[in-house]
Design a protein around this motif. Structure first.
Motif, PDB file in Angstrom:
ATOM      1  N   GLY A 120      -4.953  21.197  20.725  1.00 23.48           N
ATOM      2  CA  GLY A 120      -6.226  20.634  20.355  1.00 23.48           C
ATOM      3  C   GLY A 120      -6.240  19.558  21.677  1.00 23.48           C
ATOM      4  O   GLY A 120      -5.503  19.632  22.668  1.00 23.48           O
ATOM      5  N   HIS A 121      -7.012  18.402  21.501  1.00 21.03           N
ATOM      6  CA  HIS A 121      -7.287  17.486  22.530  1.00 21.03           C
ATOM      7  C   HIS A 121      -6.777  16.153  21.787  1.00 21.03           C
ATOM      8  O   HIS A 121      -6.878  15.897  20.570  1.00 21.03           O
ATOM      9  N   LYS A 122      -6.749  15.217  22.551  1.00 19.94           N
ATOM     10  CA  LYS A 122      -6.624  13.741  22.156  1.00 19.94           C
ATOM     11  C   LYS A 122      -7.874  13.256  21.318  1.00 19.94           C
ATOM     12  O   LYS A 122      -9.019  13.620  21.752  1.00 19.94           O
ATOM     13  N   SER A 123      -7.449  12.655  20.034  1.00 16.63           N
ATOM     14  CA  SER A 123      -8.652  12.331  19.097  1.00 16.63           C
ATOM     15  C   SER A 123      -8.472  10.912  19.012  1.00 16.63           C
ATOM     16  O   SER A 123      -7.429  10.287  19.172  1.00 16.63           O
ATOM     17  N   SER A 124      -9.588  10.523  18.480  1.00 17.09           N
ATOM     18  CA  SER A 124      -9.720   8.997  18.063  1.00 17.09           C
ATOM     19  C   SER A 124     -10.214   8.973  16.673  1.00 17.09           C
ATOM     20  O   SER A 124     -10.911   9.228  16.208  1.00 17.09           O
ATOM     21  N   GLY A 125      -9.434   7.698  16.075  1.00 16.37           N
ATOM     22  CA  GLY A 125      -9.937   7.203  14.866  1.00 16.37           C
ATOM     23  C   GLY A 125     -10.704   6.131  14.948  1.00 16.37           C
ATOM     24  O   GLY A 125     -11.086   5.209  13.918  1.00 16.37           O
ATOM     25  N   GLY A 126     -10.990   5.572  16.019  1.00 18.73           N
ATOM     26  CA  GLY A 126     -11.981   4.421  16.429  1.00 18.73           C
ATOM     27  C   GLY A 126     -10.829   3.062  16.421  1.00 18.73           C
ATOM     28  O   GLY A 126      -9.531   3.210  16.140  1.00 18.73           O
ATOM     29  N   ASP A 127     -11.323   2.191  16.910  1.00 19.37           N
ATOM     30  CA  ASP A 127     -10.772   0.918  17.049  1.00 19.37           C
ATOM     31  C   ASP A 127      -9.533   1.000  17.971  1.00 19.37           C
ATOM     32  O   ASP A 127      -8.425   0.265  17.614  1.00 19.37           O
ATOM     33  N   GLY A 128      -9.302   1.971  18.775  1.00 14.98           N
ATOM     34  CA  GLY A 128      -8.219   1.988  19.728  1.00 14.98           C
ATOM     35  C   GLY A 128      -7.047   2.929  19.403  1.00 14.98           C
ATOM     36  O   GLY A 128      -5.903   3.031  19.854  1.00 14.98           O
ATOM     37  N   TYR A 129      -7.436   3.608  18.157  1.00 15.00           N
ATOM     38  CA  TYR A 129      -6.289   4.656  17.617  1.00 15.00           C
ATOM     39  C   TYR A 129      -6.518   5.729  18.086  1.00 15.00           C
ATOM     40  O   TYR A 129      -7.568   6.340  17.849  1.00 15.00           O
ATOM     41  N   PHE A 130      -5.367   6.400  18.782  1.00 14.17           N
ATOM     42  CA  PHE A 130      -5.624   7.702  19.204  1.00 14.17           C
ATOM     43  C   PHE A 130      -4.437   8.532  18.719  1.00 14.17           C
ATOM     44  O   PHE A 130      -3.215   8.028  18.600  1.00 14.17           O
ATOM     45  N   TRP A 131      -4.443   9.884  18.702  1.00 14.45           N
ATOM     46  CA  TRP A 131      -3.507  10.761  18.417  1.00 14.45           C
ATOM     47  C   TRP A 131      -3.680  12.179  19.020  1.00 14.45           C
ATOM     48  O   TRP A 131      -4.794  12.707  19.582  1.00 14.45           O
ATOM     49  N   GLN A 132      -2.527  12.789  19.353  1.00 12.94           N
ATOM     50  CA  GLN A 132      -2.344  14.267  19.991  1.00 12.94           C
ATOM     51  C   GLN A 132      -1.331  14.951  19.205  1.00 12.94           C
ATOM     52  O   GLN A 132      -0.177  14.632  19.305  1.00 12.94           O
ATOM     53  N   HIS A 133      -1.868  16.273  18.872  1.00 11.34           N
ATOM     54  CA  HIS A 133      -0.604  17.172  18.311  1.00 11.34           C
ATOM     55  C   HIS A 133      -0.096  17.881  19.320  1.00 11.34           C
ATOM     56  O   HIS A 133      -0.632  18.052  20.505  1.00 11.34           O
ATOM     57  N   PHE A 134       1.251  18.170  19.334  1.00 10.18           N
ATOM     58  CA  PHE A 134       1.924  18.983  20.146  1.00 10.18           C
ATOM     59  C   PHE A 134       2.928  19.765  19.437  1.00 10.18           C
ATOM     60  O   PHE A 134       3.360  19.352  18.221  1.00 10.18           O
ATOM     61  N   GLY A 175       8.938  24.841  17.582  1.00 20.57           N
ATOM     62  CA  GLY A 175       7.680  25.406  17.059  1.00 20.57           C
ATOM     63  C   GLY A 175       6.943  24.569  16.036  1.00 20.57           C
ATOM     64  O   GLY A 175       5.985  24.762  15.826  1.00 20.57           O
ATOM     65  N   LYS A 176       7.695  23.449  15.578  1.00 20.72           N
ATOM     66  CA  LYS A 176       7.108  22.560  14.732  1.00 20.72           C
ATOM     67  C   LYS A 176       6.242  21.532  15.475  1.00 20.72           C
ATOM     68  O   LYS A 176       6.307  21.392  16.517  1.00 20.72           O
ATOM     69  N   VAL A 177       5.177  21.118  14.436  1.00 22.44           N
ATOM     70  CA  VAL A 177       4.256  20.322  15.078  1.00 22.44           C
ATOM     71  C   VAL A 177       4.213  18.833  14.827  1.00 22.44           C
ATOM     72  O   VAL A 177       4.921  18.613  13.670  1.00 22.44           O
ATOM     73  N   PHE A 178       4.142  18.179  15.872  1.00 18.17           N
ATOM     74  CA  PHE A 178       4.511  16.520  15.856  1.00 18.17           C
ATOM     75  C   PHE A 178       3.151  16.149  16.246  1.00 18.17           C
ATOM     76  O   PHE A 178       2.293  16.896  16.934  1.00 18.17           O
TER      77      PHE A 178
END
Length: 124
Positions: A93-107, A112-115
């Motif tokens: 997917g793409h880098k996502s934002s929860g707002g207020d400077g909070y971001f996440w990126q799955h990899f 093969g496990k997702v973090f």
């Protein structure tokens, strides 16, 4: 990449009510946020545990392989994403934002496990 710690763990479960009762009653962690079939528990350190029941809306890639996903806390998520990219890691997917400077990126890790990477400017 400089990882400061594990700041978040997400758990997908078919036993939402039992898990919620366990973490509030037995473990003693307060619910910081809740909606149907989803709860966020926040520890005094600022770390979070999220429980996703069967009806929770969660990113489909998040629990596609495993039912437990951990995030790695970083200061500069864009630099960390670039390091993963250069190392040949599969970004999901793409880098996502929860707002207020909070971001996440799955990899996907080499096995093969997702973090996920997370940047949380409010984490102590």
């Amino acid at each position: 990449m400089r990882v400061r710690g594990i700041s978040w763990v997400g758990v997908k479960t078919d036993s939402y009510q039992q898990m919620r009762a366990f973490f509030t009653g037995v473990v003693g962690v307060p619910v910081a946020y809740e909606r149907p079939d989803f709860a966020v528990f926040q520890f005094p350190s600022g770390d979070k545990l999220e429980i996703f029941g069967p009806g929770a809306t969660d990113p489909p890639e998040q629990f596609a392989v495993e039912k437990v996903v951990a995030s790695l806390l970083v200061d500069d998520i864009d630099a960390a994403i670039e390091e993963l990219r250069q190392a040949g890691a599969e970004l999901i997917g793409h880098k996502s934002s929860g707002g207020d400077g909070y971001f996440w990126q799955h990899f996907r890790a080499p096995d093969g496990k997702v973090f996920e990477l997370v940047c949380d400017p409010h984490h102590p």
